[in-house]
Design a protein around this motif. Structure first.
Motif, PDB file in Angstrom:
ATOM      1  N   UNK A  43      -3.363 -11.925   1.704  1.00 48.57           N
ATOM      2  CA  UNK A  43      -3.075 -12.842   1.445  1.00 48.57           C
ATOM      3  C   UNK A  43      -2.165 -13.068  -0.125  1.00 48.57           C
ATOM      4  N   UNK A  44      -1.829 -11.665  -1.060  1.00 47.77           N
ATOM      5  CA  UNK A  44      -0.894 -11.949  -2.003  1.00 47.77           C
ATOM      6  C   UNK A  44       0.249 -12.534  -1.992  1.00 47.77           C
ATOM      7  N   UNK A  45       0.250 -11.799  -0.531  1.00 49.78           N
ATOM      8  CA  UNK A  45       2.328 -12.509   0.309  1.00 49.78           C
ATOM      9  C   UNK A  45       2.292 -14.306   0.332  1.00 49.78           C
ATOM     10  N   UNK A  46       0.357 -13.934   1.414  1.00 51.38           N
ATOM     11  CA  UNK A  46       1.434 -15.903   1.553  1.00 51.38           C
ATOM     12  C   UNK A  46       1.383 -16.537  -0.091  1.00 51.38           C
ATOM     13  N   UNK A  61      -6.990  -7.248   7.116  1.00 50.93           N
ATOM     14  CA  UNK A  61      -6.191  -8.308   5.655  1.00 50.93           C
ATOM     15  C   UNK A  61      -4.921  -7.520   5.046  1.00 50.93           C
ATOM     16  N   UNK A  62      -3.995  -6.823   5.768  1.00 52.95           N
ATOM     17  CA  UNK A  62      -3.249  -5.974   4.596  1.00 52.95           C
ATOM     18  C   UNK A  62      -2.522  -5.286   5.438  1.00 52.95           C
ATOM     19  N   UNK A  63      -1.052  -4.871   5.475  1.00 55.10           N
ATOM     20  CA  UNK A  63      -0.219  -4.757   5.963  1.00 55.10           C
ATOM     21  C   UNK A  63      -0.094  -3.288   4.837  1.00 55.10           C
ATOM     22  N   UNK A  64      -0.284  -2.347   6.097  1.00 56.69           N
ATOM     23  CA  UNK A  64      -0.415  -0.828   5.912  1.00 56.69           C
ATOM     24  C   UNK A  64       1.545  -0.137   6.770  1.00 56.69           C
ATOM     25  N   UNK A  65       2.015   0.051   5.826  1.00 60.06           N
ATOM     26  CA  UNK A  65       3.042   0.988   6.570  1.00 60.06           C
ATOM     27  C   UNK A  65       2.681   2.616   6.705  1.00 60.06           C
ATOM     28  N   UNK A  66       3.531   2.458   8.135  1.00 56.57           N
ATOM     29  CA  UNK A  66       3.192   3.281   9.266  1.00 56.57           C
ATOM     30  C   UNK A  66       3.543   4.972   8.740  1.00 56.57           C
ATOM     31  N   UNK A  67       4.229   4.566   7.804  1.00 50.37           N
ATOM     32  CA  UNK A  67       4.750   6.663   7.569  1.00 50.37           C
ATOM     33  C   UNK A  67       4.594   6.587   6.366  1.00 50.37           C
ATOM     34  N   UNK A  68       4.548   5.298   5.676  1.00 51.43           N
ATOM     35  CA  UNK A  68       4.899   5.766   4.013  1.00 51.43           C
ATOM     36  C   UNK A  68       3.307   5.520   3.206  1.00 51.43           C
ATOM     37  N   UNK A  69       2.418   5.071   3.656  1.00 48.06           N
ATOM     38  CA  UNK A  69       0.975   4.470   3.870  1.00 48.06           C
ATOM     39  C   UNK A  69       0.713   3.494   2.518  1.00 48.06           C
ATOM     40  N   UNK A  70       1.554   3.352   2.296  1.00 52.64           N
ATOM     41  CA  UNK A  70       0.966   1.865   1.127  1.00 52.64           C
ATOM     42  C   UNK A  70       1.127   0.816   2.105  1.00 52.64           C
ATOM     43  N   UNK A  71      -0.037   0.142   0.369  1.00 55.11           N
ATOM     44  CA  UNK A  71      -0.489  -1.502   1.932  1.00 55.11           C
ATOM     45  C   UNK A  71      -0.089  -2.047   0.763  1.00 55.11           C
ATOM     46  N   UNK A  72       0.345  -3.691   1.121  1.00 54.50           N
ATOM     47  CA  UNK A  72      -0.167  -4.851   1.370  1.00 54.50           C
ATOM     48  C   UNK A  72      -1.172  -6.046   1.216  1.00 54.50           C
ATOM     49  N   UNK A  73      -1.717  -6.914   0.401  1.00 52.33           N
ATOM     50  CA  UNK A  73      -2.000  -6.995   1.092  1.00 52.33           C
ATOM     51  C   UNK A  73      -1.468  -8.663   1.256  1.00 52.33           C
TER      52      UNK A  73
END
Length: 66
Positions: A58-61, A44-56
């Motif tokens: 549901x928050x984006x929706x 349920x999260x987008x994880x940046x493959x190089x920087x390692x941070x995540x975006x939820x």
């Protein structure tokens, strides 16, 4: 440029006059580029493959409705 104003106002320490601040700022787009940022969808999260941070996701929706 409304989103830029919101971000600048959050960073502003003087919260008394945001309307005065908006009237005195001028933005000019000088250049732009399209940059690919690789993300993986994990639990349920987008994880940046190089920087390692995540975006939820549901928050984006929900952000679409702001």
């Amino acid at each position: 440029m409304k989103s830029s104003f919101v971000i600048l106002n959050i960073a502003n320490t003087d919260k008394k006059g945001p309307a005065d601040l908006a009237s005195s700022i001028n933005f000019t787009l000088e250049d732009y580029s399209l940059v690919f940022h690789p993300f993986k969808i994990i639990a349920g999260e987008f994880i940046h493959t190089k920087l390692g941070f995540s975006l939820d996701i549901n928050s984006l929706v929900m952000g679409v409705y702001l």
